[in-house]
Design a protein around this motif. Structure first.
Motif, PDB file in Angstrom:
ATOM      1  N   GLY A  16       0.891  -1.162   0.040  1.00 42.72           N
ATOM      2  CA  GLY A  16       0.024   0.105   0.015  1.00 42.72           C
ATOM      3  C   GLY A  16       0.887   1.303   0.054  1.00 42.72           C
ATOM      4  O   GLY A  16       0.312   2.368  -0.743  1.00 42.72           O
ATOM      5  N   HIS A  19       2.010   2.040  -3.502  1.00 40.73           N
ATOM      6  CA  HIS A  19       1.048   2.401  -3.984  1.00 40.73           C
ATOM      7  C   HIS A  19       1.143   4.065  -4.058  1.00 40.73           C
ATOM      8  O   HIS A  19       0.901   5.070  -5.139  1.00 40.73           O
ATOM      9  CB  HIS A  19      -0.297   1.987  -3.622  1.00 40.73           C
ATOM     10  CG  HIS A  19      -1.366   2.227  -4.465  1.00 40.73           C
ATOM     11  ND1 HIS A  19      -2.791   2.217  -4.004  1.00 40.73           N
ATOM     12  CD2 HIS A  19      -1.430   2.902  -5.869  1.00 40.73           C
ATOM     13  CE1 HIS A  19      -3.707   2.461  -5.080  1.00 40.73           C
ATOM     14  NE2 HIS A  19      -3.083   2.857  -6.065  1.00 40.73           N
ATOM     15  N   SER A  83      -4.291   8.257   0.318  1.00 43.70           N
ATOM     16  CA  SER A  83      -4.128   6.889  -0.054  1.00 43.70           C
ATOM     17  C   SER A  83      -3.961   5.972   1.023  1.00 43.70           C
ATOM     18  O   SER A  83      -3.066   4.822   1.115  1.00 43.70           O
ATOM     19  CB  SER A  83      -2.733   6.819  -1.155  1.00 43.70           C
ATOM     20  OG  SER A  83      -1.637   6.998  -0.641  1.00 43.70           O
ATOM     21  N   PHE A  85      -4.761   3.595   4.167  1.00 44.24           N
ATOM     22  CA  PHE A  85      -5.551   2.183   4.285  1.00 44.24           C
ATOM     23  C   PHE A  85      -6.509   2.454   5.434  1.00 44.24           C
ATOM     24  O   PHE A  85      -5.876   2.801   6.485  1.00 44.24           O
ATOM     25  CB  PHE A  85      -4.589   1.052   4.440  1.00 44.24           C
ATOM     26  CG  PHE A  85      -5.358  -0.043   4.764  1.00 44.24           C
ATOM     27  CD1 PHE A  85      -6.470  -0.616   3.861  1.00 44.24           C
ATOM     28  CD2 PHE A  85      -5.470  -1.025   6.039  1.00 44.24           C
ATOM     29  CE1 PHE A  85      -6.985  -1.837   4.012  1.00 44.24           C
ATOM     30  CE2 PHE A  85      -6.130  -2.086   6.121  1.00 44.24           C
ATOM     31  CZ  PHE A  85      -7.097  -2.510   5.182  1.00 44.24           C
ATOM     32  N   LEU A 101      -7.727   1.053  -0.950  1.00 44.39           N
ATOM     33  CA  LEU A 101      -7.194  -0.169  -1.049  1.00 44.39           C
ATOM     34  C   LEU A 101      -8.470  -1.132  -0.696  1.00 44.39           C
ATOM     35  O   LEU A 101      -8.708  -2.266  -1.570  1.00 44.39           O
ATOM     36  CB  LEU A 101      -6.008  -0.568  -0.119  1.00 44.39           C
ATOM     37  CG  LEU A 101      -4.870   0.472  -0.122  1.00 44.39           C
ATOM     38  CD1 LEU A 101      -3.750  -0.078   0.690  1.00 44.39           C
ATOM     39  CD2 LEU A 101      -4.111   0.273  -1.604  1.00 44.39           C
ATOM     40  N   ILE A 297      -8.841   0.249  -5.922  1.00 49.77           N
ATOM     41  CA  ILE A 297      -7.644  -0.416  -6.558  1.00 49.77           C
ATOM     42  C   ILE A 297      -8.076  -1.655  -7.549  1.00 49.77           C
ATOM     43  O   ILE A 297      -7.433  -2.365  -8.056  1.00 49.77           O
ATOM     44  CB  ILE A 297      -6.539  -0.971  -5.415  1.00 49.77           C
ATOM     45  CG1 ILE A 297      -6.967  -2.037  -4.690  1.00 49.77           C
ATOM     46  CG2 ILE A 297      -6.012   0.332  -4.958  1.00 49.77           C
ATOM     47  CD1 ILE A 297      -6.054  -2.582  -3.941  1.00 49.77           C
ATOM     48  N   SER A 301     -12.602  -4.378  -4.566  1.00 47.32           N
ATOM     49  CA  SER A 301     -12.558  -3.371  -3.611  1.00 47.32           C
ATOM     50  C   SER A 301     -13.923  -2.491  -3.910  1.00 47.32           C
ATOM     51  O   SER A 301     -14.486  -1.800  -3.060  1.00 47.32           O
ATOM     52  CB  SER A 301     -11.223  -2.480  -3.678  1.00 47.32           C
ATOM     53  OG  SER A 301     -10.485  -3.348  -2.905  1.00 47.32           O
ATOM     54  N   PRO A 318      -3.047  -0.707  -8.649  1.00 48.62           N
ATOM     55  CA  PRO A 318      -1.861  -0.296  -8.374  1.00 48.62           C
ATOM     56  C   PRO A 318      -0.628  -0.350  -9.389  1.00 48.62           C
ATOM     57  O   PRO A 318      -0.879  -1.352 -10.178  1.00 48.62           O
ATOM     58  CB  PRO A 318      -1.663  -1.242  -7.026  1.00 48.62           C
ATOM     59  CG  PRO A 318      -3.216  -1.981  -6.791  1.00 48.62           C
ATOM     60  CD  PRO A 318      -3.835  -1.881  -8.057  1.00 48.62           C
ATOM     61  N   HIS A 437      -7.158  -8.132  -2.014  1.00 49.24           N
ATOM     62  CA  HIS A 437      -7.619  -6.966  -2.432  1.00 49.24           C
ATOM     63  C   HIS A 437      -7.172  -6.699  -4.119  1.00 49.24           C
ATOM     64  O   HIS A 437      -8.162  -6.422  -4.858  1.00 49.24           O
ATOM     65  CB  HIS A 437      -7.428  -5.739  -1.785  1.00 49.24           C
ATOM     66  CG  HIS A 437      -7.655  -5.986  -0.389  1.00 49.24           C
ATOM     67  ND1 HIS A 437      -7.115  -5.208   0.462  1.00 49.24           N
ATOM     68  CD2 HIS A 437      -8.461  -6.798   0.409  1.00 49.24           C
ATOM     69  CE1 HIS A 437      -7.422  -5.820   1.764  1.00 49.24           C
ATOM     70  NE2 HIS A 437      -8.295  -6.510   1.632  1.00 49.24           N
TER      71      HIS A 437
END
Length: 526
Positions: A16, A19, A83, A85, A101, A297, A301, A318, A437
């Protein structure tokens, strides 16, 4: 123009976080760009760990802030991207985007709505305070809970209609170890009480304040608490980076109705009491309205975003760096890559070990199974890996824990087959967060001409087209059957590997770059 990409977990340097860092790199082509986080981490650390050139990006560390203060912070940016989580912070930037995410689960069923209504009724009738502004989220402490206030925090207190003069008690504490904490209480901008709290971490004192009826607005009064703040990270390495003042466990009116709350929800039914405390923020989706576009993403999701939040948005897959991937001379190796840890998103290593052992008993010879990944440092996670090693004894099963990236790249290139089982045995309708995910390691394997054999749940079927560039499976016996099919038919394995390499390009860093710039351009064109 200025842009910011926010990720509170940047110090973890995981998928993540990659990303977020890649988004910042892309934006730096057109904006003066900052990566914003709360724990100290250097740009060089991130660049090395994530294999991303961040030379045109600034890393900015700020204290964690309550939503209203965080929202004000974002005003300095022309573009703000959240961005992080499951971090529900609002934005007041000129243009705002959220990269999801996986969505924070919000139960929007009829039963949940009824429970919310009952909860709000109880909060009103039992005279619970409203934490308006300047407080962090509720934290558990021993058998109770509290909230940290910032330097200025607002509370609305309900008083019974029959009360002429309200007696309000603020139960708070100074969690510093060596300095007294002076606190002022204001109503309508005027100081009505002052108190100094001695240093006593983990303990609370009761501060009684009498409110004249002229200070009340109907049956409520709004209090403002002002105090100096301190940052725990200044004294304790690894502590939260927050500017905190008074620790407040309760603000109460001395009335039978609040006594009833204390007996029922602070003592008898503590878990229900904790739910009441978090009710206003847990079910709130107000922060979503501050974003111009919300990008999941994956289709997986996005589906759960529609279920939990009732909204949709354009997918931004991603970025997977596949520039390093190469197809080496293949060996008889099955590979899986994933962190060694226990938790809601564990990789089901035990299942894969058991299935490989069974294949060996069925006659598999000359093949090995390799498990690679980062080892989490928690004692429970280290014990988990040791148990896996014991489980694998006597079979051609190897562990590659915390190997350098060059070695991991070689392993991807050498392996003929890639297994992925995250989510197996879970129920998607109950615990959708436990499934993959997206699946960055799967794309890395495909780019290395390694054929993926993956669970048919979560975001994985978006990466692998069954029987074209890999296989998907639903039961453990299917995992073995599909793997046997590849082992017994080398031509099929080779053709699938070639198609997998081509398919991986859909998720490359360049594909991410083009899509992100397209979405950003759409924001500024409107």
């Amino acid at each position: 123009m200025k842009a910011a990409v926010y990720n509170r977990w940047l110090h973890q340097k995981g998928g993540g976080e990659r990303h977020s860092a890649m988004a910042a790199k892309v934006l730096s082509e057109r904006f003066e760009t900052e990566l914003v986080t709360h724990r100290p981490v250097s740009r060089e650390e991130l660049s090395d760990a994530l294999n991303i050139d961040l030379s045109n990006v600034t890393v900015r560390v700020i204290p964690a802030l309550p939503p209203n203060r965080f929202s004000a912070f974002t005003r300095e940016f022309d573009l703000f991207i959240n961005s992080s989580f499951m971090t529900n912070q609002p934005s007041e930037a000129d243009h705002s985007m959220m990269l999801v995410l996986f969505p924070s689960p919000i139960d929007r069923s009829r039963g949940a709505m009824i429970r919310q209504t009952i909860g709000r009724f109880l909060m009103r009738e039992l005279l619970l305070p409203e934490w308006l502004d300047g407080f962090y989220d509720v934290q558990e402490l021993g058998s109770g809970w509290f909230r940290y206030a910032t330097g200025q925090a607002n509370i609305r207190v309900r008083v019974p209609s029959s009360t002429r003069r309200a007696s309000i008690e603020i139960v708070g504490g100074n969690f510093r170890e060596d300095v007294e904490l002076p606190v002022r209480c204001l109503v309508d901008g005027e100081v009505i009480a002052e108190r100094s709290f001695p240093p006593n971490p983990g303990s609370f004192e009761t501060w009684q304040i009498d409110i004249d009826p002229s200070r009340m607005h109907g049956n409520t009064v709004e209090l403002v608490l002002e105090s100096p703040t301190f940052n725990p990270i200044d004294r304790f390495e690894g502590a939260d980076n927050r500017e905190v003042g008074l620790a407040v466990t309760d603000v109460r009116v001395r009335h039978l109705r609040h006594y009833l709350y204390e007996i029922m929800f602070r003592k008898a039914f503590r878990e229900l009491g904790l739910r009441l405390e978090g009710l206003p923020t847990f079910y709130s989706l107000d922060h979503l309205d501050t974003y111009d576009v919300i990008c999941p993403i994956s289709k997986y999701s996005r589906h759960w975003m529609e279920v939990y939040w009732g909204i949709s948005g354009p997918i931004l897959y991603p970025p997977v760096d596949i520039s390093w991937a190469q197809a080496r001379a293949k060996t008889h190796t099955i590979l899986t890559v994933g962190r060694f840890f226990r938790g809601t998103h564990e990789k089901k290593h035990g299942l894969m070990i058991d299935q490989f052992k069974r294949m060996c008993r069925e006659g598999l010879d000359g093949w090995k199974f390799c498990l690679a990944g980062h080892q989490s440092g928690r004692a429970i996670d280290v014990a988990y890996t040791e148990e896996l090693r014991r489980r694998a004894e006597g079979y051609p099963i190897e562990f590659a824990v915390d190997v350098p990236f060059d070695k991991l790249r070689q392993m991807y290139g050498d392996a003929r087959i890639y297994w992925h089982a995250a989510g197996y045995g879970e129920r998607a309708d109950r615990n959708p967060v436990r499934f993959e995910h997206f699946g960055i390691s799967v794309v890395e394997a495909m780019a290395s001409s390694t054929v993926p054999v993956v669970l048919d749940q979560g975001g994985l079927p978006e990466l692998v087209t069954d029987s074209h560039d890999g296989f998907v499976w639903s039961k453990a016996e299917n995992l073995r059957e599909r793997t046997w099919q590849l082992i017994r038919d080398p031509e099929l394995c080779s053709s699938m590997a070639a198609r997998a390499r081509i398919s991986s390009r859909k998720f490359s860093a360049e594909a991410f770059r083009m899509r992100l710039l397209e979405l950003v351009a759409g924001l500024f064109d409107n």
